[in-house]
Design a protein around this motif. Sequence first.
Motif, PDB file in Angstrom:
ATOM      1  N   MET A 120      20.220 -10.100 -12.769  1.00 16.31           N
ATOM      2  CA  MET A 120      19.618  -8.830 -13.167  1.00 16.31           C
ATOM      3  C   MET A 120      20.675  -7.850 -13.654  1.00 16.31           C
ATOM      4  SD  MET A 120      16.668  -8.406 -10.277  1.00 16.31           S
ATOM      5  CE  MET A 120      16.172  -6.799 -10.864  1.00 16.31           C
ATOM      6  N   THR A 121      21.820  -7.806 -12.990  1.00 18.72           N
ATOM      7  CA  THR A 121      22.891  -6.899 -13.402  1.00 18.72           C
ATOM      8  C   THR A 121      23.427  -7.279 -14.781  1.00 18.72           C
ATOM      9  OG1 THR A 121      23.503  -6.548 -11.097  1.00 18.72           O
ATOM     10  CG2 THR A 121      25.137  -5.963 -12.761  1.00 18.72           C
ATOM     11  N   VAL A 122      23.720  -8.560 -14.980  1.00 21.90           N
ATOM     12  CA  VAL A 122      24.288  -9.017 -16.255  1.00 21.90           C
ATOM     13  C   VAL A 122      23.281  -8.840 -17.391  1.00 21.90           C
ATOM     14  CG1 VAL A 122      25.107 -11.061 -17.502  1.00 21.90           C
ATOM     15  CG2 VAL A 122      25.950 -10.567 -15.209  1.00 21.90           C
ATOM     16  N   SER A 123      22.011  -9.157 -17.152  1.00 23.56           N
ATOM     17  CA  SER A 123      21.027  -9.005 -18.220  1.00 23.56           C
ATOM     18  C   SER A 123      20.798  -7.530 -18.551  1.00 23.56           C
ATOM     19  CB  SER A 123      19.706  -9.664 -17.833  1.00 23.56           C
ATOM     20  OG  SER A 123      19.115  -8.995 -16.749  1.00 23.56           O
ATOM     21  N   SER A 124      20.891  -6.651 -17.566  1.00 22.80           N
ATOM     22  CA  SER A 124      20.749  -5.217 -17.843  1.00 22.80           C
ATOM     23  C   SER A 124      21.922  -4.705 -18.670  1.00 22.80           C
ATOM     24  CB  SER A 124      20.663  -4.437 -16.538  1.00 22.80           C
ATOM     25  OG  SER A 124      19.514  -4.786 -15.825  1.00 22.80           O
ATOM     26  N   ILE A 125      23.118  -5.137 -18.328  1.00 28.72           N
ATOM     27  CA  ILE A 125      24.303  -4.713 -19.092  1.00 28.72           C
ATOM     28  C   ILE A 125      24.237  -5.278 -20.505  1.00 28.72           C
ATOM     29  CG2 ILE A 125      26.799  -4.998 -19.271  1.00 28.72           C
ATOM     30  CD1 ILE A 125      26.882  -4.833 -16.198  1.00 28.72           C
ATOM     31  N   TYR A 126      23.772  -6.496 -20.656  1.00 28.03           N
ATOM     32  CA  TYR A 126      23.675  -7.121 -21.976  1.00 28.03           C
ATOM     33  C   TYR A 126      22.692  -6.377 -22.867  1.00 28.03           C
ATOM     34  CZ  TYR A 126      22.630 -10.623 -25.533  1.00 28.03           C
ATOM     35  OH  TYR A 126      22.430 -11.265 -26.714  1.00 28.03           O
ATOM     36  N   ARG A 127      21.603  -5.874 -22.281  1.00 33.18           N
ATOM     37  CA  ARG A 127      20.578  -5.202 -23.067  1.00 33.18           C
ATOM     38  C   ARG A 127      20.881  -3.743 -23.363  1.00 33.18           C
ATOM     39  NH1 ARG A 127      15.709  -6.179 -19.702  1.00 33.18           N
ATOM     40  NH2 ARG A 127      16.647  -7.928 -18.655  1.00 33.18           N
ATOM     41  N   ILE A 128      21.966  -3.202 -22.854  1.00 31.94           N
ATOM     42  CA  ILE A 128      22.296  -1.809 -23.142  1.00 31.94           C
ATOM     43  C   ILE A 128      22.594  -1.676 -24.635  1.00 31.94           C
ATOM     44  CG2 ILE A 128      24.063  -0.011 -22.846  1.00 31.94           C
ATOM     45  CD1 ILE A 128      24.295  -0.840 -19.947  1.00 31.94           C
ATOM     46  N   GLY A 129      21.966  -0.736 -25.267  1.00 29.59           N
ATOM     47  CA  GLY A 129      22.213  -0.480 -26.682  1.00 29.59           C
ATOM     48  C   GLY A 129      21.350  -1.286 -27.623  1.00 29.59           C
ATOM     49  N   ARG A 130      20.616  -2.236 -27.127  1.00 26.34           N
ATOM     50  CA  ARG A 130      19.748  -3.022 -28.005  1.00 26.34           C
ATOM     51  C   ARG A 130      18.415  -2.306 -28.158  1.00 26.34           C
ATOM     52  NH1 ARG A 130      19.140  -9.022 -26.379  1.00 26.34           N
ATOM     53  NH2 ARG A 130      18.170  -9.041 -28.416  1.00 26.34           N
ATOM     54  N   ASN A 131      18.076  -1.959 -29.380  1.00 22.61           N
ATOM     55  CA  ASN A 131      16.819  -1.265 -29.660  1.00 22.61           C
ATOM     56  C   ASN A 131      15.985  -2.047 -30.656  1.00 22.61           C
ATOM     57  OD1 ASN A 131      17.451   0.881 -27.994  1.00 22.61           O
ATOM     58  ND2 ASN A 131      18.553   1.943 -29.616  1.00 22.61           N
ATOM     59  N   ASP A 132      16.094  -3.345 -30.663  1.00 21.75           N
ATOM     60  CA  ASP A 132      15.347  -4.204 -31.585  1.00 21.75           C
ATOM     61  C   ASP A 132      15.557  -3.800 -33.039  1.00 21.75           C
ATOM     62  OD1 ASP A 132      14.366  -5.598 -29.420  1.00 21.75           O
ATOM     63  OD2 ASP A 132      12.612  -4.301 -29.231  1.00 21.75           O
ATOM     64  N   GLY A 133      16.789  -3.529 -33.411  1.00 24.83           N
ATOM     65  CA  GLY A 133      17.127  -3.198 -34.786  1.00 24.83           C
ATOM     66  C   GLY A 133      16.993  -1.735 -35.132  1.00 24.83           C
ATOM     67  N   LYS A 134      16.477  -0.927 -34.244  1.00 25.11           N
ATOM     68  CA  LYS A 134      16.323   0.488 -34.535  1.00 25.11           C
ATOM     69  C   LYS A 134      17.616   1.214 -34.192  1.00 25.11           C
ATOM     70  CE  LYS A 134      11.493   0.338 -33.186  1.00 25.11           C
ATOM     71  NZ  LYS A 134      10.539   0.776 -32.180  1.00 25.11           N
ATOM     72  N   GLU A 135      17.970   2.144 -35.038  1.00 26.27           N
ATOM     73  CA  GLU A 135      19.160   2.954 -34.776  1.00 26.27           C
ATOM     74  C   GLU A 135      18.742   4.342 -34.352  1.00 26.27           C
ATOM     75  OE1 GLU A 135      22.171   3.027 -37.721  1.00 26.27           O
ATOM     76  OE2 GLU A 135      22.033   0.893 -38.120  1.00 26.27           O
ATOM     77  N   LEU A 136      19.581   4.950 -33.570  1.00 25.17           N
ATOM     78  CA  LEU A 136      19.328   6.304 -33.111  1.00 25.17           C
ATOM     79  C   LEU A 136      19.529   7.263 -34.274  1.00 25.17           C
ATOM     80  CD1 LEU A 136      18.764   8.133 -30.680  1.00 25.17           C
ATOM     81  CD2 LEU A 136      21.203   8.240 -30.298  1.00 25.17           C
ATOM     82  N   GLY A 137      18.537   8.094 -34.546  1.00 24.88           N
ATOM     83  CA  GLY A 137      18.631   9.054 -35.633  1.00 24.88           C
ATOM     84  C   GLY A 137      19.542  10.213 -35.261  1.00 24.88           C
TER      85      GLY A 137
END
Length: 94
Positions: free
Chosen positions: A47-64
């Motif tokens: 759970m820890t590793v998968s949470s860290i891996y998913r940080i910043g992933r927005n399914d291709g969307k970028e922060l405006g």
Amino acid sequence: MIRKFITKAQDWADGKLRRLAGRISPDMRVAIILVMLAAFGALSVYMTVSSIYRIGRNDGKELGIEHIRHLQLPNDSIINPFESGRHGTGGEVE
């Protein structure tokens, strides 16, 4: 009434667990504890590793990101109260 029901349920579960654990040999108890420790530890690491891996992933969307806009203040602002014509003074500061 609810408290009595909860107490009965706890006593029933405690009795069942004690009878079940009483049948197991001490070596088997240690083995079960170690297996559970390894399983829960692996789950925690996953759970820890998968949470860290998913940080910043927005399914291709970028922060405006945009520039900060100028804040429009009302005319009766108290930021510069000594300006003429405001707050009923009608005159300049000496």
